[in-house]
Design a protein around this motif. Structure first.
Motif, mmCIF file in Angstrom:
data_model
loop_
_atom_site.group_PDB
_atom_site.id
_atom_site.type_symbol
_atom_site.label_atom_id
_atom_site.label_comp_id
_atom_site.label_asym_id
_atom_site.label_seq_id
_atom_site.Cartn_x
_atom_site.Cartn_y
_atom_site.Cartn_z
ATOM 1 N N HIS A 58 0.796 -1.230 0.000
ATOM 2 C CA HIS A 58 0.000 0.000 0.000
ATOM 3 C C HIS A 58 0.831 1.283 0.000
ATOM 4 N N ASP A 59 2.111 1.193 0.328
ATOM 5 C CA ASP A 59 2.983 2.372 0.275
ATOM 6 C C ASP A 59 3.914 2.224 -0.917
ATOM 7 N N ARG A 60 3.606 2.956 -1.999
ATOM 8 C CA ARG A 60 4.355 2.754 -3.243
ATOM 9 C C ARG A 60 5.079 4.019 -3.704
ATOM 10 N N THR A 61 5.206 5.015 -2.830
ATOM 11 C CA THR A 61 5.914 6.235 -3.204
ATOM 12 C C THR A 61 7.170 6.389 -2.350
ATOM 13 N N VAL A 62 8.179 6.999 -2.931
ATOM 14 C CA VAL A 62 9.420 7.260 -2.205
ATOM 15 C C VAL A 62 9.139 8.141 -0.989
ATOM 16 N N GLU A 63 8.247 9.112 -1.178
ATOM 17 C CA GLU A 63 7.934 10.058 -0.094
ATOM 18 C C GLU A 63 7.392 9.335 1.146
ATOM 19 N N ALA A 64 6.587 8.307 0.938
ATOM 20 C CA ALA A 64 6.021 7.578 2.077
ATOM 21 C C ALA A 64 7.131 6.965 2.931
ATOM 22 N N TYR A 65 8.146 6.424 2.276
ATOM 23 C CA TYR A 65 9.234 5.779 3.023
ATOM 24 C C TYR A 65 10.196 6.794 3.629
ATOM 25 N N THR A 66 10.410 7.910 2.946
ATOM 26 C CA THR A 66 11.307 8.925 3.521
ATOM 27 C C THR A 66 10.693 9.545 4.776
ATOM 28 N N LYS A 67 9.363 9.620 4.804
ATOM 29 C CA LYS A 67 8.695 10.121 6.017
ATOM 30 C C LYS A 67 8.881 9.133 7.167
ATOM 31 N N MET A 68 8.751 7.845 6.865
ATOM 32 C CA MET A 68 8.937 6.822 7.907
ATOM 33 C C MET A 68 10.368 6.827 8.431
ATOM 34 N N LEU A 69 11.307 7.081 7.519
ATOM 35 C CA LEU A 69 12.731 7.046 7.881
ATOM 36 C C LEU A 69 13.252 8.400 8.351
ATOM 37 N N ASN A 70 12.466 9.444 8.121
ATOM 38 C CA ASN A 70 12.857 10.822 8.475
ATOM 39 C C ASN A 70 14.155 11.228 7.771
ATOM 40 N N ILE A 71 14.209 10.946 6.448
ATOM 41 C CA ILE A 71 15.341 11.359 5.619
ATOM 42 C C ILE A 71 14.799 11.955 4.325
ATOM 43 N N SER A 72 15.660 12.574 3.539
ATOM 44 C CA SER A 72 15.208 13.198 2.297
ATOM 45 C C SER A 72 15.154 12.170 1.158
ATOM 46 N N PRO A 73 14.303 12.406 0.153
ATOM 47 C CA PRO A 73 14.255 11.505 -1.010
ATOM 48 C C PRO A 73 15.610 11.392 -1.706
ATOM 49 N N GLY A 74 16.333 12.511 -1.780
ATOM 50 C CA GLY A 74 17.645 12.493 -2.435
ATOM 51 C C GLY A 74 18.620 11.575 -1.731
ATOM 52 N N PHE A 75 18.605 11.607 -0.397
ATOM 53 C CA PHE A 75 19.527 10.767 0.369
ATOM 54 C C PHE A 75 19.149 9.296 0.234
ATOM 55 N N LEU A 76 17.844 8.989 0.255
ATOM 56 C CA LEU A 76 17.411 7.601 0.108
ATOM 57 C C LEU A 76 17.820 7.060 -1.262
ATOM 58 N N ASN A 77 17.637 7.865 -2.305
ATOM 59 C CA ASN A 77 18.049 7.425 -3.641
ATOM 60 C C ASN A 77 19.554 7.192 -3.715
ATOM 61 N N LYS A 78 20.313 8.039 -3.060
ATOM 62 C CA LYS A 78 21.771 7.920 -3.068
ATOM 63 C C LYS A 78 22.209 6.586 -2.459
#
Length: 288
Positions: free
Chosen positions: A202-222
């Motif tokens: 049910h969570d299929r966006t990068v933003e959903a996971y970055t909120k859970m992890l409290n990090i930025s989308p750019g850092f998660l992609n890196k």
């Protein structure tokens, strides 16, 4: 509509040897009640197979792999399996619960540090030559020998053998598939992999996971590209498609699958699947 094939789930027996022991080893060809036929089944624990003799195929979720001497297969909890043996298979099976290592290392993400477990964008098997395969067999025989004369401190020695084996296998896997072998990439990557296993439906966006992890989308992609070679969104899509293919493989209807994964309607589900695979769910099922 075609009927759904029922899948039997096998659970670990922690008290087989008396005191709780969350790891076991056996010979594929002699282990009682070990499934070696076309029956669809799944395990609730981790397993690594080491094939010494035999031929045929082993289906894991929607992926089918060839079996031959020197094949090593990694399976994670919940993956659907089926054997198709042509020539009698022999070798070792090593299986364990995650807590066998998690409790010792105080790291619930420990098994996500290895490339071959919870894998959905790369193979879950590898073919190794005689010398590295023999190195694995030496460690397996060490574990087997300890089981033959269990003592109060045996679980510590067995854990040491397993830890060494997992590291060596990770090195082999990284070399064969040209991937990052460092098991100490940023912990947020392992947290993302763990969350993805639980939330992908049910969570299929990068933003959903970055909120859970409290990090930025750019850092998660890196960090995703550093360890997996994929972007975070690609990892999400690979995981979702892998699970969808698994259910198509089990003969579930597109309508049932689409609502199960939170799509608004089957047409949106069909478009999503075709966009990522190039074919419709119906075409995929037909090709299988």
């Amino acid at each position: 509509m075609a009927s759904v094939e029922k899948i039997k789930t096998y659970h670990f027996l922690p008290y087989k040897y008396g005191p709780q022991l969350l790891l076991d080893i056996g010979r594929v060809e002699t282990l009682n009640h070990y499934v070696l036929d076309r029956t669809l089944h799944q395990l609730s624990f981790y397993e690594i197979l080491f094939i010494e003799k035999g031929s045929g195929t082993f289906a894991l979720d929607e992926n089918k792999m060839s079996i031959s001497p020197g094949t090593i297969i990694f399976t994670s909890p919940g993956q659907v399996r089926r054997w198709e043996i042509e020539e009698k298979v022999s070798g070792y099976t090593l299986f364990f619960e995650k807590d066998f290592l998690h409790l010792f290392f105080s790291d619930e993400l420990f098994l996500y540090r290895f490339q071959y477990f919870h894998q959905y964008s790369r193979p879950t098997d590898m073919q190794v030559s005689q010398m590295p395969f023999e190195k694995c067999l030496e460690l397996l025989r060490g574990i087997e020998g300890e089981f033959a004369q269990l003592q109060n401190d045996s679980n510590h020695l067995i854990r040491a053998f397993l830890y060494q084996l997992l590291i060596i296998l990770n090195r082999y896997y990284a070399e064969i598939y040209q991937v990052q072998r460092d098991t100490y990439v940023h912990s947020d990557f392992y947290k993302f992999r763990s969350l993805l296993e639980k939330k992908f439906a049910h969570d299929r966006t990068v933003e959903a996971y970055t909120k859970m992890l409290n990090i930025s989308p750019g850092f998660l992609n890196k960090i995703c590209r550093q360890f997996s070679g994929l972007s975070a969104q690609q990892m999400i899509h690979y995981k979702l498609i892998s699970e969808i293919k698994k259910q198509l493989y089990q003969n579930k209807s597109a309508k049932e699958i689409s609502y199960g994964f939170g799509f608004s309607d089957p047409s949106n589900f069909n478009r999503f699947f075709k966009k990522l695979t190039g074919i419709t769910p119906q075409q995929y099922r037909k090709e299988m």
